[in-house]
Design a protein around this motif. Structure first.
Motif: not given
Length: 302
Positions: A12-20, A50-58
């Motif tokens: 939602g409005d919470k950013v848990a991880v940003h441009d990492l 287990l969680d899908r990134p909103t952006r980026g990849e690993v």
């Protein structure tokens, strides 16, 4: 190898991880550090799909973890050591996991011995102590003889002998060319186990460097000097790049000179020294300084 590229995760409005972005390389124990709420658990869950990134990849070993044909052979994981069927014995729990990947009973026996659970292998895992459950979780992670290990709080609940064992094991696995990625809140253990650090705060990368560089950047090394001639030593150590602080009537903290330099200057001046001890900040102190502005759940000062 683990490669995170521009990872972002929003709830939602919470950013848990940003441009990492970071890399955990083979042959290295990489520590993953951050205050509570920094995004460590979310990041590890994204590594494992287990969680899908909103952006980026690993990527793990060049591809997404969920694309691995035999995941346990590529990545050994322990995010929650007690994620077990409590009615099964340790041996049956491991055997059930092994059969999903065609792993034989011999390997099950090997990891049971490796983690020191032989005497309780036939007992129900639900009755295990915290430390025994931790050993079982580590055994599960090692079962597929993976090239990459991802462990969350691996020393949790272990006694001193167990802590030393897991420390030596992780170093040995890295020396074999494996990628070891671990998260822990125990800074003293991280300092003795990891060589590389990824430090995050509020979902963002704070630094990616070595343990030695993190400690060195926190503050210049100091030398603790004990002498009955503090005034004379002060005059000998004069200089614009020197800081001399009295901590008691006969002790000084000196920065800007090594213990060898101080000892040589004191000898030349005929000054008696009773103690000359190099001091360095701990990883815990360095971590606290690095993350001071990234603590989400700060305690009140007393």
């Amino acid at each position: 190898m683990i490669e995170a590229r521009g990872l972002e995760k929003r709830y939602g409005d919470k950013v848990a991880v940003h441009d990492l972005s970071f890399t955990a390389r083979p042959g290295v124990v990489t520590g993953f550090l951050g205050p509570n709420g920094a995004g460590k658990s979310t990041t590890m869950r994204m590594i494992l799909g287990l969680d899908r990134p909103t952006r980026g990849e690993v990527l793990v070993n060049g591809r997404r973890y969920r694309d691995a044909a035999a995941p346990m052979h590529e990545v050994g994981v322990m995010l929650e050591a007690r994620a077990i069927h409590t009615g099964r014995s340790a041996a049956k729990h491991l055997l059930a996991l092994a059969r999903t990947h065609g792993i034989g009973r011999r390997r099950v026996d090997e990891v049971i011995d490796l983690v020191g659970l032989r005497e309780v292998a036939r007992k129900r895992a639900g009755g295990f102590s915290l430390g025994m459950g931790q050993r079982l979780g580590i055994a599960s992670a090692l079962l597929g003889d993976p090239a990459t290990l991802i462990l969350d709080e691996p020393v949790n609940g272990l006694d001193p002998d167990g802590i030393r064992w897991i420390r030596d094991l992780l170093r040995d696995l890295a020396a074999q060319g494996r990628t070891v990625f671990l998260s822990s809140h125990l800074m003293s253990e991280m300092a003795m186990t990891a060589t590389h650090l990824v430090v995050v705060g509020r979902g963002r990368l704070i630094t990616e460097t070595t343990v030695a560089e993190v400690i060195a950047s926190a503050s210049p090394p100091a030398v603790h000097v004990r002498t009955p001639e503090t005034s004379a030593l002060r005059s000998v150590l004069g200089g614009i790049d020197i800081t001399v602080t009295a901590t008691s009537a006969d002790t000084l903290e000196v920065t800007g000179r090594t213990s060898e330099q101080i000892g040589s200057l004191a000898r030349t001046a005929g000054i008696v020294l009773h103690e000359l001890t190099p001091r360095q900040v701990s990883l815990e102190d360095a971590f606290m300084a690095l993350t001071r502005d990234a603590v989400e759940y700060a305690t009140a000062a007393t």
